[in-house]
Every structure is written in C-alpha cells, then in structure tokens.
Scaffold this motif. Sequence first.
Motif, PDB file in Angstrom:
ATOM      1  N   GLN A 344      51.025 -25.598  -3.648  1.00 11.21           N
ATOM      2  CA  GLN A 344      52.299 -25.980  -3.202  1.00 11.21           C
ATOM      3  C   GLN A 344      53.512 -25.261  -3.950  1.00 11.21           C
ATOM      4  N   ILE A 345      54.696 -25.113  -3.404  1.00 14.35           N
ATOM      5  CA  ILE A 345      55.783 -24.480  -4.205  1.00 14.35           C
ATOM      6  C   ILE A 345      56.577 -25.619  -4.769  1.00 14.35           C
ATOM      7  N   LYS A 346      56.979 -25.591  -6.151  1.00 17.67           N
ATOM      8  CA  LYS A 346      57.717 -26.815  -6.508  1.00 17.67           C
ATOM      9  C   LYS A 346      58.505 -26.449  -7.895  1.00 17.67           C
ATOM     10  N   ASP A 347      59.602 -26.530  -7.942  1.00 12.69           N
ATOM     11  CA  ASP A 347      60.482 -26.573  -9.121  1.00 12.69           C
ATOM     12  C   ASP A 347      60.417 -24.748  -9.728  1.00 12.69           C
ATOM     13  N   GLY A 348      60.446 -23.697  -8.981  1.00 12.40           N
ATOM     14  CA  GLY A 348      60.239 -22.385  -9.421  1.00 12.40           C
ATOM     15  C   GLY A 348      58.946 -21.966  -9.726  1.00 12.40           C
ATOM     16  N   TYR A 349      57.709 -22.806  -9.153  1.00  9.99           N
ATOM     17  CA  TYR A 349      56.483 -22.511  -9.385  1.00  9.99           C
ATOM     18  C   TYR A 349      55.661 -22.460  -8.131  1.00  9.99           C
ATOM     19  N   LEU A 350      54.435 -21.778  -8.174  1.00  8.44           N
ATOM     20  CA  LEU A 350      53.487 -21.731  -7.318  1.00  8.44           C
ATOM     21  C   LEU A 350      52.358 -22.763  -8.118  1.00  8.44           C
ATOM     22  N   GLU A 351      52.007 -23.958  -7.486  1.00  4.44           N
ATOM     23  CA  GLU A 351      51.039 -24.837  -8.142  1.00  4.44           C
ATOM     24  C   GLU A 351      49.718 -24.510  -7.426  1.00  4.44           C
ATOM     25  N   LEU A 352      48.784 -24.401  -8.133  1.00  5.87           N
ATOM     26  CA  LEU A 352      47.298 -24.398  -7.711  1.00  5.87           C
ATOM     27  C   LEU A 352      46.553 -25.714  -8.313  1.00  5.87           C
ATOM     28  N   HIS A 353      46.183 -26.617  -7.259  1.00  5.77           N
ATOM     29  CA  HIS A 353      45.652 -27.708  -7.855  1.00  5.77           C
ATOM     30  C   HIS A 353      44.069 -27.540  -7.647  1.00  5.77           C
TER      31      HIS A 353
END
Length: 422
Positions: A344-353
Amino acid sequence: MRIKLLIVLILIVFVTGIPFSISIIHNKKSIEVDLVAINEVVKIAEKNWGKVSEDTFQNSDIKQPFSIIDQLGNVIYKTPGNQFNNVYDAIKNRDTIIDLKLHDEVVGKVIILNNEQQLVEQMKSELGTFIILVFSLLMILCILYIIYIYRTVLKPFQQLQYFAVNVARGNLNMPLNMDKNNTFGAFSESFDILREELNAARQREYESNRSKKELVATLSHDIKTPVASIKAVSELMLMQAKDEKVIKQVNTIYSKAEQINLLVTDMFHATLEELQQLKLTVTEESSELLIEMIENVNYDHQIKYEPIRQCIILMDPLRMQQVIDNIISNSYKYAGTKIEITSQIKDGYLELHILDFGNAISEEELPLLFNKYYRGKNVEGKSGSGLGLYISKYFMENMNGEIHCNIRKDGFTVVLKIKLAS
C-alpha cells in the motif's frame, strides 16, 4: 603573592594596631582642677563685681576655661574658646559651679568647664577612624588572600573537574592546562599523564579492533570463493545424478553450502558496516523491480503476493534484494509456512507487509530483534548469526526507509517502508 607574606602582613596590622589604640586612650587626659586658681578667680570676680572685663583676669593662673554669669543667667565674662551656653548645659556637662557672693548675697556664678566629655568625643573619633583604617586594611588583605586561594587552589580544582568531565566523555585530546606557579603542579601533571596513557590505550584498542574487523572481512570474502565452487559443483552433480540417494546427499551439500554462504555474507556485511565501508547507491527505481526480487526467493512457490502498486521509489536494488532475502529466509527458517505479501502507499512510502503464519515471538523480544547478534527463543536447533535483521535495518535506514515488526494472533509481520521519489 605568597601565603606567608599575607600572614605576616596581617600580624603586622594587629601588632601595630593594639599599641596605637592604647596610646590614643592614654594621651587623652582631662585637665586637673586647680583649687587655688579657682579660689583666686572667685575672689577676683567678687572684688570686681560690676566691672568684670577681659583685663580683670590677666594675672590669673587658672588654665581651665571658665565663665561668669549673673543671677539671671547672663554671661558677664568667659574665656576665649569657651562654648558655654547656659546653666542647664553646664549641669549636664558636669561643670564645676561656684557661687559668687557680695555682702553674703549670691550675685552670680563661676562655671569651670569640664573637658572630659570633649576628650571622650575626640577619643571616639580618633579610635573610630583608626578602627576603620585597620579593618579596611584587613579587608584588602583578606580579599588578596581569597584571590590567592582561588587562583592557587580553587581554580586548579575547577580545571581538574572540567578535565575529568572531558575524560569521562571520552574526549582524551584536550590536555589539562597548568599555570607556571600551580601549587598542585605534580598532582595535576599526573592526571594529564593518565589522560595521555588512556588516549594511547584507546588508540591501540581502536587499531587492534580495526585489524580484527579487517581480518574478518578479508576471511569472509575469501571463504565465499570456495563456497561458490562447492555450490557450482553440487549443481553440476545434481544435473548428472540419477540415484535418489545421491541426489538427496548432493542437495544436503548444496543447502549447507548455501547456509554457510548466507552466514558469511551476514558476517561480512556487519564487519563492513562497522568499518563504515558498506556503501549504498540510492536511485529512483520502478516498484515493478520488487516483483523480480520476490520471485528470486520464491522457492517452491511458497510466496503469495498481490500486484504491487506502480510507483517510483528510492532504493539501492542490490541492497533491497538482500533485505528481502533476509526477511524471506527468516520466514522459511523459523515459521516454515506459506508467506503472503501485500502493499500500500501511505504517507509518502510504499509499504510492503510480509506475513508468515508460524509461532510468533513474545512481546518482550520484539524490541530486541534488530540488535546485533540477537536471536529469539524460537531458534533452538536452527542455524543463524543474528545479523540478518540488524543489517536489513541498516540498509533500510540508509535508503531513507524504515523497517519494523509486529505480532499477529496468527503469525508474524515485517513491514518495509520504502521512500517514494518526490
């Protein structure tokens, strides 16, 4: 100024002050009452009553000041310099008062001035001036003594305290400044020698540790060459082997060689990081590159992942591959379950879970996972160095990203936050 000189000066002030004070007291003497002269003045005044003038007492021997007044208190005559005012003041001053009689009738009075009060006031004034002078001199000497104590005792100890603080903080390059006439010169010099020895010992320790780290880095690099050869030969044998037993044995050799390779790689990277030689080159890359990285470690199709949002991210592809390798290999090793990856894209970051479904660690261990050489309680019987997550955190932070973990009811999650290109 030396302490002995100050003490001598103070003693001189006391020794000279006491005799001088005594002399002031003894030199102030009151005029003795001359009864004969007073009787003479009385007789002359009575004889010349009514025509008393300055010429009347020219031949008198009396030395004390006196005044002559009539019954109404009017001054008929007084000696030069006499400050007579009235009978009331004369009584207060304890002056001598004698009646003047004419034909057995009191016609006036002779008042002989008592100079004791004047002498007392004069003595008080002189003693007060002298005491002020003595105390002023003593105060100056005490101030000089305090300055001397500060410069020779307190100031060196303040410098020593500041020096000790610097040594405690590890600042061993700052010498202990010493004045030429420092009373504690030898004492202070011994502390400065101690600082120099500590600095030399720390430098030797630093050089020794650096040599050890360079040796570990060199050996790690040298070990990887024969390990790569073992893996290559193993792969060749697997292609030629047909017997299942042989294939199984070769697979064991290959897996152990791969395990050695990972351990040596982690050790090598950790040593380079301590030597500040582990360089990263952060560039703008497409997020599609992450899919290739995931596929590179998707053994036996154990990883299930959703399409990753297309965007431009900041990363070093080589180091990001190592981060993903470390996390996925940990999941294979400690969880032994399938792996799911969401993004997901959140707060200027691409997050990998990255999620696995094995036995999660305890909450108490969670803050320790990124410490160097730390291994959780669930690693019994499983090889590892405790460097994987430590190196991964180092890589992520130097790529302007973040990494953190959390525990779920059904497993464990690692979150990679990769910075978006602006």
